[in-house]
Design an enzyme around this catalytic site. Sequence first.
Site, PDB file in Angstrom:
ATOM      1  CG  ASP A   1      -1.850   0.988   1.395  1.00 36.55           C
ATOM      2  OD1 ASP A   1      -2.313   1.441   0.285  1.00 36.55           O
ATOM      3  OD2 ASP A   1      -2.230   1.307   2.526  1.00 36.55           O
TER       4      ASP A   1
ATOM      5  CD  GLU B   1      -0.501   5.417  -4.003  1.00 40.66           C
ATOM      6  OE1 GLU B   1      -0.024   5.489  -2.879  1.00 40.66           O
ATOM      7  OE2 GLU B   1      -1.048   4.295  -3.919  1.00 40.66           O
TER       8      GLU B   1
ATOM      9  CG  ASP C   1      -8.009   4.797   0.928  1.00 42.24           C
ATOM     10  OD1 ASP C   1      -8.036   3.609   1.106  1.00 42.24           O
ATOM     11  OD2 ASP C   1      -7.046   5.568   1.533  1.00 42.24           O
TER      12      ASP C   1
HETATM   13  C1  GLC Z   1      -4.477   3.287   3.168  1.00 44.23           C
HETATM   14  C2  GLC Z   1      -5.241   2.096   2.297  1.00 44.23           C
HETATM   15  C3  GLC Z   1      -6.094   1.339   3.141  1.00 44.23           C
HETATM   16  C4  GLC Z   1      -5.515   0.804   4.565  1.00 44.23           C
HETATM   17  C5  GLC Z   1      -4.693   2.238   5.117  1.00 44.23           C
HETATM   18  C6  GLC Z   1      -4.141   1.899   6.489  1.00 44.23           C
HETATM   19  O1  GLC Z   1      -5.569   4.219   3.218  1.00 44.23           O
HETATM   20  O2  GLC Z   1      -5.497   2.371   0.826  1.00 44.23           O
HETATM   21  O3  GLC Z   1      -6.385   0.286   2.353  1.00 44.23           O
HETATM   22  O4  GLC Z   1      -6.275   0.510   5.321  1.00 44.23           O
HETATM   23  O5  GLC Z   1      -4.151   2.763   4.379  1.00 44.23           O
HETATM   24  O6  GLC Z   1      -3.134   1.021   6.354  1.00 44.23           O
END
Ligand code: GLC
Length: 799
Positions: A405, A408, A483
Amino acid sequence: MITNTELEHKGNLYPTALITYEHDQDTISFITKNGVRLHIQVLRDNMLRLRYSTTGIFEHDFSYAVDESQPHGFNQLQITETETHIVITTEKVICKVARDDIRVGMYNHSGKPILEDELGFHWEESFEFGGNFVKMSKSSKDQENFFGLGDKPTNFNLKGKRLSLWNTDQYAYGKDTTELYKAVPFYMGLHGNMSYGIFFDNTFKTHFDFCSERRNVTSFWADGGEMNYYFIYGPQMSDVLTTYTDLTGKPELPPMWALGFHQCKWSYYPESKVKEITSKFRELNFPCDAIYLDIDYMDGFRCFTWNKEYFPDPKRMVSELEADGFKTVAIIDPGIKIDLSYDIFKEALDKNYFCRRADGPYMRGKVWPGECYFPDFTNPEVREWWSGLYRELIGDIGVKGVWNDMNEPAVMEVPGKTFPLDVRHDYDGHRCSHRKAHNIYGMQMARATYDGVKKFNFPKRPFIITRANYSGGQRYTSTWTGDNVATWEHLWLANVQIQRLCMSGMSFSGSDIGGFAEQPSGELYTRWLQLGIFHPFCRVHSSGDHGEQEPWFFGEEVLDISRKFVELRYQLLPYLYTAFHNYVQEGMPILKPLVYFDQEDVQTHYRSDEFIFGNQILVCPVQEPNVQGRRMYIPRGKWYNFWTDKLVVGGKEMWVDAPLDIIPIYIKEGAVIPKYPVQQYVDQIKMEQMTLDLYYKLGKENSEFYEDAHDGYEYRQNVYSLRTFKLTGKEDEIILQQHKSGKYSAPYTSFKLNLHGVPFEIKKVFYENEEVPLDQIHFNAEENSMIIDKEFSELHLVG
Ligand code: GLC
């Protein structure tokens, strides 16, 4: 007042007349008077690559997107000259380059234009960064429509849109947000029943305009780098897409458990909470294959560590979950906490693996752990190191999947939400700034993760999911749409985004079911899940700060309906797995938007609610509250209503009933759909019998059914089974032929054949051309079902 000087500085530059051209093997090189060089490489008879240099000098040819393991190359070039053009002819395409200004046009063999340069290639010098803004414009036809471009949260048909590709962490994004998590600079154009694709392989920030600025012009450009694009001709969209995925690669088959239902939340902790959730699934008989650990499992958000207070013995917990049929998936982010007592930080620092700013200091930014440094995943040595870090998590503790995650890369509390543009990257030895490496940073992180998980999970298959990606990243990982928000509009978006990802070579994708931010009502949750069970990746996830999102939270009715749909997904797993097989082999999208399914029918060009799941199941989600049904378009052909078996004739819009426990699902006539019994998780039960649902058709239809061991690599040694069912329906007879290839033998011995829509009463059955008594095959006239040996090669059902 605009002076000439200003005009010159801001204006575009263009190639002038051609002075000469030369060719070797598969490439023709054109040179203009003002030194512009164009390379046209013929890769296949339907794929040409075009590269332009404004100085006559090309930089080293390197791409993260192109799958080098795929064979390409073509050496039969036919080049002719006319007074005005140089003409390259392949079996499928005629490419004309104008002597005046090297503008390019592509035509089919009937002389019809497929795609022609409008201004064609032009450029603007970039005084700030050096290099050029490289630009391309094409004239577009009146009825032309556009599809593709990855995860864009906008109308499915891109006509009239202007979008840019710059991977961005967009918490709670909205419809028409132009920059999202992924950069997939690939689109398809369609006009006059001819489709083509453009893959603009440029990792700088890119821009696409589909008749937005000028109604008959499509253009694409980049903030740097080379004008380097691939033109792919169809004429069918399926030809374009399979060629594109041949070029940029296909993934390996995921383990089947990765196609089950997954439950996630930010975050389930401590261990007792994780167990409470998983036990509840089992207690309520709600199928589930995976449970996710979000960032709170770590020690102060340090990657590859555990919070021992919450998870005192992760290995034991993971193995207990596994014994209960749950795979554990854990999150890993790119930011490494600045902490000299943290061994991973120390090691990366000592080895000089962190990204640096232009004049030396480390790239420092705030993410969940606080101030972090970031590994340069574009350095192969760093990727190798990163993949090795998975030894304990995967090899020892037994975590089965990894979730990447914030790649980007996301940085908090700074303008632009990412690295400053001067940050330096290795780019596999082609050193560059973040302007060029930004859009592939996440892909290279996921690639390193894939290598590590694969190594330490071997001989089982890896499962990776990433938020950021670039074209070609489908080789390493699945993805989700980030998100989103628990609103009806986001349910609509999820439907469009997943279809778009499927059309962009990234089929293994899904949305956070129910919405990540905010909390869904029971009705919205139900409607979203009813769509989500048809997405290649099926996971409920939520931010956790707005309430619960487990299926039992919304009361009995929602729980029962949700269970019914998740059970349907588990029944359809062999069908979905077959669609994955087709994706992995041929690049066929797992969800087929209607325009892909029937591009000749112009009714499909602006449709995006309905889609085909696999090859033969038509689905249309309900995307509004308080409704008992909806209008939908049924594509051409005849379709059986899945719930009632009623046959409808397509090519028109219809009202379809859909109270809360139903969404419109139709089965293509003639289909043979393989089904499992309901299981609580993949491979829970030893399969004793397999169901085949046969839908009668007056005429012919082929269906496929792929199987293997559900995990591991034996399938690559021919240990798979691919069955083709050929159905021929007559007025009073059905002939079903089976052809099987591969060496895999499934544990079951028979098929239960359920007949749907047969217009006559079955009186006789012939098995391999010999009549068998109806009771011997357990013929059930009420159900219209029978039990047959799984190895049959020909079955005749006669009325
Ligand atoms: C980001 C991700 C989400 C995750 C969060 C905490 O917002 O997109 O899926 O739960 O980070 O790790």
